[in-house]
Design a protein around this motif. Structure first.
Motif, short mmCIF file in Angstrom:
data_model
loop_
_atom_site.label_atom_id
_atom_site.label_comp_id
_atom_site.label_asym_id
_atom_site.label_seq_id
_atom_site.Cartn_x
_atom_site.Cartn_y
_atom_site.Cartn_z
N SER A 27 75.34 11.09 24.29
CA SER A 27 74.80 11.78 25.46
C SER A 27 73.55 12.58 25.13
O SER A 27 72.65 12.72 25.95
CB SER A 27 75.86 12.70 26.07
OG SER A 27 75.99 13.91 25.33
N VAL A 28 73.50 13.14 23.91
CA VAL A 28 72.32 13.88 23.48
C VAL A 28 71.12 12.93 23.40
O VAL A 28 70.00 13.27 23.83
CB VAL A 28 72.57 14.56 22.12
CG1 VAL A 28 71.28 15.18 21.58
CG2 VAL A 28 73.64 15.63 22.26
N ARG A 29 71.36 11.75 22.88
CA ARG A 29 70.29 10.75 22.78
C ARG A 29 69.82 10.29 24.16
O ARG A 29 68.61 10.12 24.39
CB ARG A 29 70.77 9.56 21.96
CG ARG A 29 69.73 8.47 21.74
CD ARG A 29 70.29 7.34 20.90
NE ARG A 29 69.33 6.28 20.70
CZ ARG A 29 68.41 6.27 19.74
NH1 ARG A 29 68.33 7.29 18.89
NH2 ARG A 29 67.56 5.26 19.62
N LEU A 30 70.77 10.12 25.08
CA LEU A 30 70.44 9.64 26.42
C LEU A 30 70.02 10.75 27.37
O LEU A 30 69.53 10.47 28.46
CB LEU A 30 71.65 8.92 27.02
CG LEU A 30 72.15 7.67 26.31
CD1 LEU A 30 73.40 7.14 26.98
CD2 LEU A 30 71.08 6.59 26.27
N ARG A 31 70.27 12.00 26.97
CA ARG A 31 70.06 13.17 27.85
C ARG A 31 70.84 12.99 29.16
O ARG A 31 70.33 13.20 30.25
CB ARG A 31 68.58 13.42 28.13
CG ARG A 31 67.81 13.93 26.93
CD ARG A 31 66.42 14.39 27.31
NE ARG A 31 66.44 15.43 28.36
CZ ARG A 31 66.70 16.72 28.13
NH1 ARG A 31 66.96 17.15 26.91
NH2 ARG A 31 66.67 17.59 29.13
N ASP A 32 72.09 12.63 29.02
CA ASP A 32 72.94 12.37 30.19
C ASP A 32 74.39 12.63 29.81
O ASP A 32 75.05 11.77 29.23
CB ASP A 32 72.75 10.93 30.65
CG ASP A 32 73.57 10.60 31.90
OD1 ASP A 32 74.28 11.49 32.40
OD2 ASP A 32 73.49 9.45 32.37
N VAL A 33 74.91 13.82 30.14
CA VAL A 33 76.29 14.12 29.79
C VAL A 33 77.28 13.51 30.78
O VAL A 33 78.48 13.49 30.53
CB VAL A 33 76.55 15.65 29.70
CG1 VAL A 33 75.68 16.28 28.63
CG2 VAL A 33 76.36 16.32 31.03
N SER A 34 76.80 12.99 31.90
CA SER A 34 77.72 12.42 32.88
C SER A 34 78.39 11.15 32.38
O SER A 34 79.33 10.66 33.02
CB SER A 34 77.01 12.16 34.22
OG SER A 34 75.89 11.32 34.06
#
Length: 264
Positions: A27-34
């Motif tokens: 999620s950190v890599r994608l900038r998407d915690v959803s």
């Protein structure tokens, strides 16, 4: 109360924690915690499968439970993954990100991922007495399974109806964009998917209680509380209430959670 076998849960719990950390790193890599929403039901599959393997469960009730949890979990994870694909981070998580700056990337590890792993570790506990086979399955056990099947089907139908509505709305004219899904199961409950989810866990608890697991009642209570008071209904309705007049009208006439007759 029968707590037998609970000491064997440390292996699946550890696996759930490692999964949470691995998906957090993604999620950190994608900038998407959803993306954690897709992971949620997989936690339950992993716990159930690993615990069954540790206990060498081989009774009919154990196989029925494993099938129920796997089918429910795979369907829900696939649905959420397909629904969210290409849409970026969910609005609810964007709000959490904004409230927890700076260093949200690190904070999200415990605020989102580890928290969800811990909640799943608590909610999944009704499977322990069933897989431990501490008592013989009986008519109440299979009644609980039947209720769980009903809940899973109710949730599946509600999700399918909503997915079709969103596809049709996307093809409609701009004037039709402020429309609300008020047909099918959504005519009788504003959140039939959440009602089905809660029903699924109450059914599993009943099956568990029939085999000495009445002490796990906190599981469906916690799930119902989360859905109706914390991360489900309140966050979704607060967002839609602000953006849609049609939804505000829908709120006035449709039962909130338990299905019922809509108001005129």
């Amino acid at each position: 109360m029968n707590f037998a076998g609970l000491s064997e849960a440390w292996v699946p719990w550890s696996a759930m924690l490692l999964m949470a950390i691995a998906v957090w790193a993604l999620s950190v890599r994608l900038r998407d915690v959803s993306i954690v929403d897709s992971l949620w039901s997989i936690f339950f599959i992993v716990f159930t499968a690993l615990f069954a393997w540790r206990m060498r469960s081989d009774a009919v009730a154990s196989y029925a439970l494993i099938a129920l949890v796997v089918l429910w979990g795979v369907r829900l994870s696939a649905y959420i993954t397909i629904r969210n694909h290409g849409n970026g981070e969910d609005r609810r998580y964007q709000a959490i990100r904004a409230r927890n700056q700076p260093n949200f990337e690190f904070k999200s590890l415990y605020l989102v991922f580890i928290l969800q792993a811990v909640l799943a570790a608590v909610i999944v506990l009704p499977v322990v007495p069933i897989l431990n086979e501490a008592q013989a399955a009986n008519a109440v056990t299979y009644t609980g399974f039947a209720i769980a099947v009903f809940g899973a089907l109710f949730e599946t139908v509600a999700d399918a109806q909503m997915a079709r509505f969103k596809r049709d709305r996307a093809k409609a004219s701009s004037a039709a964009q402020d429309t609300v899904m008020d047909r099918g199961l959504w005519r009788y409950s504003r959140h039939p998917n959440y009602f089905g989810e809660a029903t699924f866990w109450w059914g599993l608890w009943l099956a568990s209680a029939s085999m000495g697991g009445a002490w796990t009642v906190f599981s469906p209570l916690l799930m119902t509380w989360l859905l109706t008071r914390v991360s489900g209904v309140p966050l979704l309705e607060a967002d839609l209430r602000q953006r849609s007049q049609a939804y505000r009208d829908y709120l006035e006439k449709t039962p909130r959670f338990f299905p019922g007759r809509p108001k005129r």
